[in-house]
Structures are given as structure tokens and as C-alpha cells.
Write a protein that holds these residues in place. Structure first.
Motif, PDB file in Angstrom:
ATOM      1  N   CYS A  17      97.230  76.595 -16.717  1.00  0.00           N
ATOM      2  CA  CYS A  17      98.324  75.934 -15.542  1.00  0.00           C
ATOM      3  C   CYS A  17      97.372  75.257 -14.650  1.00  0.00           C
ATOM      4  O   CYS A  17      96.495  75.978 -14.106  1.00  0.00           O
ATOM      5  N   ASN A  18      97.501  73.970 -14.390  1.00  0.00           N
ATOM      6  CA  ASN A  18      96.784  73.500 -13.103  1.00  0.00           C
ATOM      7  C   ASN A  18      97.472  73.096 -11.921  1.00  0.00           C
ATOM      8  O   ASN A  18      97.004  72.480 -10.894  1.00  0.00           O
ATOM      9  N   GLY A  19      98.665  73.782 -12.027  1.00  0.00           N
ATOM     10  CA  GLY A  19      99.510  73.536 -10.753  1.00  0.00           C
ATOM     11  C   GLY A  19      99.929  71.971 -10.430  1.00  0.00           C
ATOM     12  O   GLY A  19     100.128  71.927  -9.253  1.00  0.00           O
ATOM     13  N   CYS A  20     100.373  71.380 -11.474  1.00  0.00           N
ATOM     14  CA  CYS A  20     100.825  69.994 -11.152  1.00  0.00           C
ATOM     15  C   CYS A  20     102.022  70.016 -10.686  1.00  0.00           C
ATOM     16  O   CYS A  20     102.408  69.055 -10.075  1.00  0.00           O
ATOM     17  N   GLY A  21     102.813  71.065 -10.757  1.00  0.00           N
ATOM     18  CA  GLY A  21     104.421  70.942 -10.290  1.00  0.00           C
ATOM     19  C   GLY A  21     105.126  70.154 -10.950  1.00  0.00           C
ATOM     20  O   GLY A  21     106.433  70.082 -10.767  1.00  0.00           O
ATOM     21  N   CYS A  56     106.798  70.817 -14.020  1.00  0.00           N
ATOM     22  CA  CYS A  56     107.827  71.731 -14.382  1.00  0.00           C
ATOM     23  C   CYS A  56     108.628  72.240 -13.376  1.00  0.00           C
ATOM     24  O   CYS A  56     110.082  72.223 -13.353  1.00  0.00           O
ATOM     25  N   SER A  65     100.490  74.259 -20.733  1.00  0.00           N
ATOM     26  CA  SER A  65     100.291  75.664 -20.149  1.00  0.00           C
ATOM     27  C   SER A  65     101.766  76.576 -20.728  1.00  0.00           C
ATOM     28  O   SER A  65     101.675  77.382 -21.029  1.00  0.00           O
ATOM     29  N   LEU A  66     102.656  75.528 -20.544  1.00  0.00           N
ATOM     30  CA  LEU A  66     103.841  76.386 -21.086  1.00  0.00           C
ATOM     31  C   LEU A  66     103.920  76.140 -22.563  1.00  0.00           C
ATOM     32  O   LEU A  66     103.651  75.118 -22.960  1.00  0.00           O
ATOM     33  N   ALA A  84     102.258  77.770 -11.688  1.00  0.00           N
ATOM     34  CA  ALA A  84     103.529  77.847 -11.481  1.00  0.00           C
ATOM     35  C   ALA A  84     103.999  79.173 -12.382  1.00  0.00           C
ATOM     36  O   ALA A  84     103.237  79.644 -13.335  1.00  0.00           O
ATOM     37  N   CYS A  94     105.516  69.572 -19.446  1.00  0.00           N
ATOM     38  CA  CYS A  94     104.085  70.214 -18.886  1.00  0.00           C
ATOM     39  C   CYS A  94     102.916  69.358 -19.462  1.00  0.00           C
ATOM     40  O   CYS A  94     102.863  69.350 -20.749  1.00  0.00           O
ATOM     41  N   PRO A  95     101.907  68.897 -18.726  1.00  0.00           N
ATOM     42  CA  PRO A  95     100.907  68.023 -19.402  1.00  0.00           C
ATOM     43  C   PRO A  95      99.830  68.678 -19.896  1.00  0.00           C
ATOM     44  O   PRO A  95      99.099  67.912 -20.663  1.00  0.00           O
ATOM     45  N   THR A  96      99.676  69.993 -19.421  1.00  0.00           N
ATOM     46  CA  THR A  96      98.385  70.671 -19.883  1.00  0.00           C
ATOM     47  C   THR A  96      98.828  71.433 -21.261  1.00  0.00           C
ATOM     48  O   THR A  96      97.836  72.205 -21.748  1.00  0.00           O
TER      49      THR A  96
HETATM   50  S1  SF4 Z   1     102.482  73.272 -12.849  1.00  0.00           S
HETATM   51 FE1  SF4 Z   1     104.132  73.561 -14.497  1.00  0.00          FE
HETATM   52  S2  SF4 Z   1     103.956  71.763 -15.923  1.00  0.00           S
HETATM   53 FE2  SF4 Z   1     102.043  71.737 -14.299  1.00  0.00          FE
HETATM   54  S3  SF4 Z   1     100.529  72.513 -15.663  1.00  0.00           S
HETATM   55 FE3  SF4 Z   1     101.352  74.571 -14.782  1.00  0.00          FE
HETATM   56  S4  SF4 Z   1     103.095  75.029 -16.108  1.00  0.00           S
HETATM   57 FE4  SF4 Z   1     102.493  72.902 -16.847  1.00  0.00          FE
END
Ligand code: SF4
Ligand code: SF4
Lengths: 330, 292
Positions: free
Chosen positions: B147-151, B153, B131-132, B171, B127-129
């Protein structure tokens, strides 16, 4: 625990798979159990054009920065300008593709709220945050014809980061559960490096005059050899998991990539310093070939995630090998 | 110790690591857990579909399904009954159905699947942010405001658990009811499970209970009973949510030998560095050639 197979009604048990279109079997048909044939892994949610574009443009930018520095060092001003503008443009589009792919694009900058060595996407974002402004400074100084010292420093620094920009994306896709990507983790960086080189050479051939593109033509040939050679190694190493490259869409993309890259490199050599039309054709083929290669890798990965065979069979084999070697678990 | 992960994640003086032990041998497939989870966590409806494959119309875990009950129907094919549909001797067929020595009966396997809250969680690693994150209970939770929804994870989880919610973009997955744990309550699914197939508690204690249960089942002649995900030496360092299964994991849609992809990161970076060096060398050679 890998004892006699139990029979089961449709789906929730062992099943045999057909291979598509009479392809030569790389590995014998595998028998394996699954839950009604459903995938174990989630299908990657990345959009093909965004992410394949992000990969391809990053490669084009990184290798262009090398061409730019080389052109500066050997007094090839037109090649230098093409490569600098190419690097700046490509990395901007690459970033745009990445942002566009986010579920929440407005939160893109959250990528930079931490420094996280376990996340290649995080490290990559930091890398691009340093690299993209350098390419723009290099291009701007060249076009403006002023601030030569700043321009030279930016060009040199961008060239130092360029190879990392072109290859880190291979780590990014390999660091996943997707069988065809994770299985290709050793060779994919070389495929991407070669593919970046052919793309940058292609752009130079399209846009720079023939007297200055000698290095680009050589780069096209070396890049094509590296890319296609590493790809063959990867396929061999993937074994069963290489199958998706020989079926459906990934197969079509791969064939296109091979033909365009090899053909483009050959044509680039034939074109020589004159033969403008041929150079443009060769360059276009190289650019298209590099993009097709990223699309092939992308789609093969998705296909390998969607079929439980590529998750279960290699893991089963690993377990069996381990229990044969007697190190513990069933 | 794998159970010091909360401390490793920066929590000072954390409570014991909490988890689930899902004993599928007593699951009756009532789906109370699925419903309780949806209710408590206010998860949106994600379509009503009849799959036709079994009583399982939920199909799998996802952004809007954090507990999923798998249904597996197994039996030996009935040799004689396969021929001529119109003309079956029901007594013969019934005789064939009689339990053959070993395994001949029809059996149902039911199993309530959930996020494994891995000791080495790929989703969290990539997870780059940030968020997890790892909670003080040792569980893995998404922070929805980050979470920025990069997908990333989604592609990293070796169990195919976490997913992006369409329309929302972020996510989502099981939080092991982080909010309930915070006030000393057990997760909604465990609370609602009428057979105690889903057991919640300190992981250490659950592991002991699970070992006893397997021993008990095996002594009773259930040779297929085995634990899944309880081994701290496995490819993900053991699961915070582990299972007692009655067949191979893949029959339930679980990977037989999952590995956290970041285990290979050093190798990957080494190869990328070598590739980057080759690219630089390739450029130097291109310019070193004949001057033209
Ligand atoms: S989509 Fe998953 S990996 Fe990307 S920021 Fe959100 S939780 Fe982290
Ligand atoms: S099962 Fe998947 S989503 Fe759950 S903690 Fe492990 S890697 Fe993350």
C-alpha cells in the motif's frame, strides 16, 4: 420495509435538514434516517490542493499538447514553444502533486507494479508514464532547436494522448462512492475537457505574442462553453446531490470559476491580437477559473460524502422505484 | 456463483468462502468484539473520547477500529411529558410509557459492524497498486508492504469502512483475521462474542442459518427483522459479512442500497472517450478558423 416511520430519540432516527442561506430549493427537503447524523461514507483523505491541483494541471497539460501540435502544423513557433513548455511543466507538477498526496510517497512506483483495468488511478499512472516523457522530449527538442524529427514525433504523440490525459481524471473521481462525483460520471469528463481547454488557452494568452494566439482565443471561448454547459447538465442530473454546490465553500469556488472563465473568455475575444495587457489578464483569469472549477468539484464531493442525506435519500428513492416496478427486493 | 470469487481471483482449489453472520437481535452491546479485535490485531489506540450521544464512544469503523458496536435508542415521544419539566405527574407519565399497541416501548438496538468483504469490492477494484487482494477464503485484505497510501480505496468503499491511518499513511481495515483463518482458527471477534451474535463459518451455511433465524423471529412477531447484505443480487454482489437487523439499515449507519462504483466503469470510460474526442475536435476547430 419502507413502512410507517418510527419515531426515535434525537439523532438515531429521522431528521429534517435546514438548507443554507435561503437558497432556492432544488428539491424539497428530504426526511431520512441516520445514525446520529453521522456520515455513512468516509471523508476522502485526499488533500484539496494536491488533488484539485493534480486534476487542473493534468487538464492544462493535455490541452496544451493539442495547442502545441496545432501551432507546429500552422507555423506559429512562439505559441508552439509556450504550449510545449506548458505541457511539460504542468504534467511534472501534476505528478508531483499526486506523489505528494500519497501516505507513502516513496512507494509511488508501486502504482506500476500491476496493470489493472478496474483502477482508473492505475491506468492513469500508466498513461502519464507514457505521456510525461513525450511532453519533455517535445519541449526539449523545441528549446534546443535540434532533433527536429524526434521533436515532431514526440509533439504528435503527446497530442494524441493529450485528450485522454485531460479527461481520465473525471473517471478517476467518478469511480468512487462519493455521491456528487459518482452522480456526475456522465458529465464530468466534458466539464474537465472544457476546463482543460480554457486553462491551456489561458497559458497561451499569458505567454505567447498576440499575432499567434488566435487559435487560443477561439479555444478559450469553445472551452468555456463546453465546461459551463456540461456543468449545468451535470447539476440538473444530480438533483438533490447538486445541493453542496450551492452551499459554503464549493459555492464560492463555483461562482468564482464561472465568473473567471466566462469573463476571461470574453476578455480574450476583446483583446484581439494587440492589447497585450488585456490578453495577460484574460489568460490569468482563465487559468484561475479552471483551478477554481476543480476546487469546486473537489469540495462539493467532500461535502456530499460528509452528509448522510446524500447517501441515504438517493438510495432510498432507488429502492422505492425498484419495489414500485415490482422487481423483487424491498 | 458469487462464491467462486476466490477461484476467479486465481486461487486453485480454494477452501469454501468464509464470512460473518452478525445477528444483531442477540447483541448485548458488551463490545467484547471491539476489544478482542484491537488486542489480536495489535491495533493502536486512537483516542478516548466521550461522544455524549449514547454508549457508543467508538463512533464508527476506521483505520484503527475494525469492529464497531452501534447503539440506537428508540421510543415514541411521550406526548404529555414534554410540557413543564418541574411538574410532571409521574403516574400519568408511567401510564404513557405502558406499551401502546404496536410500538411504544423504549428499545435498544445494538449491532456490531465490520468490513463487509464484498463479493464485488470497490476498494479492491480501484486499488492501483494491487495492495488489496482477494484471499483464498474469499475475503478482502490489504497488504501493508505494498500500500502506498493513495487513499483511493477510502473514497471508493460504499460503506465507509476502510481508512488511512494518520501518521502511518497506509490504509487499514478488517482482515477477517486472515492469520487466524490460515491455521484453522475463527476470527477473534467471533471467538469472544458471548451471545454468538457474531457467527463465523462457510458463507453458504451462514446464509441458511440466517434464513432460519429470520423466519423464527418473524413467526415470534418480530416483524422488523430483516437480513442485510445477504442477497447475491444486490449492488455489491452480496456481502461476505452480512447482518440481521431490526430496523432500516440507515438507522444503524449502513447504506440502504450500496453499489460498487466500478459497475459503471464502462459507461464512465465511454463518456470520457466522447469528452476526449470533443476536446480534440475543439482544438481542430480552433485552428481551422481565420488565419491570424
Ligand atoms: S491506499 Fe488503498 S487503494 Fe491506495 S494502495 Fe493502499 S490499499 Fe490500495
Ligand atoms: S466493505 Fe468496503 S472496505 Fe470492506 S470489502 Fe467492501 S468495499 Fe472493501
Amino acid at each position: 420495509m419502507s413502512g410507517a416511520p418510527r419515531d426515535a430519540v434525537e439523532g438515531a432516527g429521522r431528521r429534517r435538514r435546514r438548507r443554507g442561506r435561503g437558497e432556492q430549493a432544488v428539491v424539497p427537503d428530504a426526511e431520512f434516517a441516520s445514525y446520529y447524523g453521522r456520515p455513512i461514507l468516509k471523508r476522502p483523505r485526499w488533500r484539496p490542493l494536491d488533488i484539485a491541483g493534480y486534476l487542473a494541471l493534468g487538464g492544462l497539460a493535455g490541452a496544451s499538447s493539442l495547442l502545441a501540435a496545432g501551432a507546429d502544423a500552422t507555423a506559429r513557433p512562439a505559441l508552439a514553444r509556450t504550449a510545449k513548455l506548458g505541457a511539460a511543466g504542468a504534467i511534472s507538477l501534476s505528478l508531483a502533486a499526486l506523489v505528494h498526496d500519497l501516505g507513502r510517497p516513496s512507494r509511488f512506483l508501486n502504482m506500476l507494479r500491476v496493470v489493472k483495468p478496474t483502477s482508473p488511478m492505475n491506468l492513469g499512472s500508466w498513461l502519464l508514464a507514457g505521456y510525461a516523457p513525450l511532453t519533455m522530449a517535445a519541449a526539449a527538442a523545441d528549446v534546443a532547436g535540434r532533433y527536429r524529427a524526434v521533436g515532431a514525433a514526440a509533439t504528435a504523440s503527446a497530442a494524441a494522448l493529450g485528450p485522454a490525459v485531460a479527461t481520465y481524471t473525471a473517471v478517476l473521481v467518478s469511480d468512487t462512492a462519493v455521491p456528487a462525483w459518482h452522480g456526475g460520471r456522465r458529465d464530468l469528463p466534458f466539464v474537465f475537457a472544457g476546463s482543460g481547454a480554457t486553462a491551456a488557452a489561458g497559458l497561451a494568452l499569458v505567454a505567447a505574442p498576440g499575432e499567434e494566439t488566435g487559435p487560443a482565443r477561439r479555444m478559450a471561448v469553445l472551452g468555456a462553453v463546453l465546461e459551463l454547459g456540461a456543468f449545468q447538465l451535470m447539476k440538473r442530473r444530480l438533483g438533490l446531490v447538486a445541493e453542496p454546490y450551492e452551499e459554503g465553500r464549493p459555492r464560492a469556488m463555483l461562482r468564482a470559476a464561472e465568473a473567471l472563465t466566462a469573463g476571461g473568455a470574453a476578455l480574450a475575444v476583446c483583446a484581439g491580437r494587440r492589447g497585450r495587457a488585456r490578453a495577460v489578464l484574460a489568460g490569468t483569469a482563465l487559468l484561475a477559473g479552471s483551478t477554481a472549477m476543480r476546487l469546486a468539484v473537489f469540495h462539493a464531493g467532500v461535502a456530499s460524502a460528509e452528509d448522510p442525506k446524500y447517501t441515504v435519500v438517493p438510495q432510498r428513492e432507488r429502492l422505492e422505484a425498484r419495489s414500485r416496478d415490482g422487481d423483487g427486493r424491498p | 456463483m458469487t462464491d467462486d470469487i476466490a477461484r476467479a481471483a486465481g486461487h486453485t482449489d480454494p477452501p469454501p468462502r468464509m464470512g460473518f453472520f452478525t445477528d444483531t437481535s442477540v447483541c448485548i452491546g458488551c463490545k467484547a468484539c471491539e476489544v478482542a479485535c484491537k488486542e489480536w490485531n495489535a491495533i493502536p489506540e486512537d483516542g478516548l473520547e466521550l461522544t455524549g450521544m449514547s454508549y457508543d464512544n467508538t463512533q464508527g469503523l476506521g483505520a484503527d477500529t475494525w469492529r464497531h458496536v452501534a447503539f440506537v435508542e428508540q421510543r415514541r415521544p411521550l406526548g404529555g411529558a414534554a410540557s413543564g419539566a418541574g411538574d410532571v405527574d409521574v403516574f400519568d407519565a408511567a401510564r404513557d410509557l405502558a406499551p401502546a399497541p404496536g410500538n411504544g416501548e423504549l428499545r435498544w438496538l445494538m449491532s456490531s459492524d465490520v468490513c463487509k468483504h464484498c463479493t464485488r469490492a470497490a476498494c479492491l477494484d480501484v486499488c492501483p497498486t494491487g495492495s488489496l487482494f482477494r484471499t483464498e477464503f474469499g475475503t478482502v485484505v490489504v497488504q501493508e508492504d505494498i500500500c502506498n497510501g493513495c487513499g483511493y480505496c477510502v473514497t471508493a468503499c460504499p460503506y465507509g469502512v476502510i481508512d488511512q491511518r494518520p501518521g502511518d499513511g497506509r490504509a487499514w481495515k478488517c482482515t477477517l483475521c486472515y492469520d487466524r483463518l490460515g491455521v484453522g482458527m475463527e476470527p477473534a471477534c467471533a471467538k469472544s462474542c458471548p451471545t454468538d451474535s457474531i457467527q463465523f463459518g462457510p458463507l453458504e451455511e451462514l446464509r441458511e442459518r440466517a434464513a432460519d433465524r429470520v423466519a423464527q423471529l418473524r413467526a415470534a412477531g418480530v416483524d422488523d427483522a430483516r437480513l442485510y447484505g445477504e442477497d447475491p443480487e444486490d449492488g455489491v454482489g452480496g456481502d461476505g459479512a452480512f447482518f440481521l437487523l431490526l430496523d432500516e439499515p440507515e438507522v444503524y449507519g449502513l447504506p440502504p442500497d450500496p453499489v460498487v462504483s466500478t459497475r459503471d466503469l464502462p459507461t464512465m470510460w465511454r463518456h470520457a472517450a466522447a469528452a476526449a474526442a470533443s476536446l480534440a475536435a475543439l482544438a481542430v476547430v480552433s485552428f481551422a478558423g481565420r488565419p491570424r
